[in-house]
Design an enzyme around this catalytic site. Structure first.
Site, PDB file in Angstrom:
ATOM      1  N   LYS A  50       0.845  -1.204   0.000  1.00  7.47           N
ATOM      2  CA  LYS A  50       0.000   0.000   0.000  1.00  7.47           C
ATOM      3  C   LYS A  50       0.876   1.248   0.000  1.00  7.47           C
ATOM      4  CE  LYS A  50      -3.906  -2.272   2.224  1.00  7.47           C
ATOM      5  NZ  LYS A  50      -4.524  -2.672   3.496  1.00  7.47           N
ATOM      6  N   GLN A  94      -4.792  -1.455   9.573  1.00  8.72           N
ATOM      7  CA  GLN A  94      -4.730  -2.796   8.980  1.00  8.72           C
ATOM      8  C   GLN A  94      -5.347  -3.824   9.928  1.00  8.72           C
ATOM      9  OE1 GLN A  94      -3.687  -3.405   5.858  1.00  8.72           O
ATOM     10  NE2 GLN A  94      -4.061  -5.597   6.026  1.00  8.72           N
ATOM     11  N   ASP A 117     -11.182   2.974   4.127  1.00 12.52           N
ATOM     12  CA  ASP A 117     -11.606   1.575   4.050  1.00 12.52           C
ATOM     13  C   ASP A 117     -13.130   1.464   3.905  1.00 12.52           C
ATOM     14  OD1 ASP A 117      -9.746  -0.539   4.054  1.00 12.52           O
ATOM     15  OD2 ASP A 117      -9.268  -0.229   6.177  1.00 12.52           O
TER      16      ASP A 117
HETATM   17  N1  GUN Z   1      -6.949  -6.741   6.102  1.00 10.04           N
HETATM   18  C1  GUN Z   1      -7.265  -7.503   5.022  1.00 10.04           C
HETATM   19  N2  GUN Z   1      -7.927  -6.747   4.119  1.00 10.04           N
HETATM   20  C2  GUN Z   1      -8.025  -5.503   4.635  1.00 10.04           C
HETATM   21  C3  GUN Z   1      -8.584  -4.292   4.153  1.00 10.04           C
HETATM   22  O1  GUN Z   1      -9.166  -4.198   3.068  1.00 10.04           O
HETATM   23  N3  GUN Z   1      -8.462  -3.219   4.981  1.00 10.04           N
HETATM   24  C4  GUN Z   1      -7.865  -3.305   6.189  1.00 10.04           C
HETATM   25  N4  GUN Z   1      -7.819  -2.211   6.928  1.00 10.04           N
HETATM   26  N5  GUN Z   1      -7.330  -4.418   6.657  1.00 10.04           N
HETATM   27  C5  GUN Z   1      -7.420  -5.506   5.873  1.00 10.04           C
END
Ligand code: GUN
Length: 287
Positions: A50, A94, A117
């Site tokens: 990311k 995350q 998100d």
């Molecule tokens: N962990 C796995 N997928 C995601 C996601 O799309 N966002 C976040 N914040 N954590 C994750």
């Protein structure tokens, strides 16, 4: 028949290139804060990717790596500071968080206007009621893939397998908003194969490796595979598979997303797009 393969990698690359051009024309670069608590290896890879993608798009990536034993109070304190920081446009915590942390309380503490998100209840509510939500990234990625593939949505039968807050429920809302007839099925649904066979569009998001088989799919249907499962191989290594038994389903479907290279790359591209959307809305920049 052999299905058309929907190339998420190249569609995501085009989207990211467009975003980079739009970011370059802004008065200042949007900022995305990513918070990682603990050392889960898969999460560390996601967070690193990311960060790379954010910088490639010309945005600022602010990474906060906290030890696994970080208290909930300290994590909430960091979120409060990020909420108050005018240069932070997006905040992503995350998941999964360590077990001693209440994830719902943490997600609820994020300013909904910075919730890239789309997991905050305010954004979930806005999505469900047709308002200006920040929409979860993976569901948005699924819809862009369907759109780019030219799949007719109005009146289509869509079956979503999986009912998570992150994918199943929001993608069902988006399909409904696009005038599909939507069924949300899940691992406890009675006769899942028969439900899937009704579908013009199947979204597989159950998190079970290769669960959807070839004879679950109507010939010519479109299959979007959200699953990313690591399974052991005979040689002692491992490989990634989706929630769909790819070879079997590709022999029946009209179009299918591969794993990897389908939905996965779209998720990151949509995170960047959400960060740009959040920055424009918060800072009053023209959309
Ligand atoms: N962990 C796995 N997928 C995601 C996601 O799309 N966002 C976040 N914040 N954590 C994750």
């Amino acid at each position: 028949m052999s299905a058309r393969v929907l190339d998420g990698k190249s569609i995501a690359a085009s989207l990211r290139a467009r975003l980079a051009r739009e970011v370059a024309a802004l008065p200042a670069p949007p900022g995305l804060a990513v918070v990682l608590v603990g050392e889960d290896p898969a999460s560390a890879v996601y967070v690193r990717n990311k960060g790379i993608a954010t910088r490639e798009a010309g945005m600022r990536s602010i990474e906060h790596r906290l030890p696994a034993e970080t208290s909930q109070a300290d994590l909430l304190g960091l979120i409060a500071r990020l909420n108050a920081d005018p240069e932070t446009d997006g905040i992503l915590v995350q998941l999964p968080l360590p077990r001693h942390v209440d994830s719902q309380a943490v997600l609820a503490a994020i300013d909904p206007a910075k919730d890239v998100d789309g997991f905050h209840v305010v954004n979930a509510g806005l999505l469900a009621t047709g308002g200006p939500a920040l929409v979860p990234c993976t569901p948005r990625g699924c819809m862009i893939l369907l759109h780019e593939a030219g799949i007719a949505l109005a009146g289509a039968e869509a079956v979503v397998v999986g009912r998570s807050n992150i994918v199943g429920k929001p993608v069902a809302q988006l399909l409904l908003a696009a005038d599909c007839t939507v069924t949300i099925a899940h691992s406890r649904s009675r006769d899942l194969p028969a439900i899937c066979r009704r579908a013009d569009i199947v979204i597989a998001a159950v998190g079970r490796p290769e669960m959807l088989r070839g004879d679950w799919i109507r010939p010519g249907a479109t299959v979007i595979d959200v699953g990313i499962n690591r399974v052991a191989t005979a040689g002692g290594g491992s490989r990634l598979v989706g929630d769909v038994a790819y070879a079997e389903v590709a022999a029946v479907a009209g179009a299918i997303t591969p794993v990897p290279g389908g939905v996965g790359p779209m998720t990151i591209a949509c995170l960047l797009d959400n960060t740009l959307i959040a920055a424009r809305r918060r800072r009053g920049w023209k959309e």
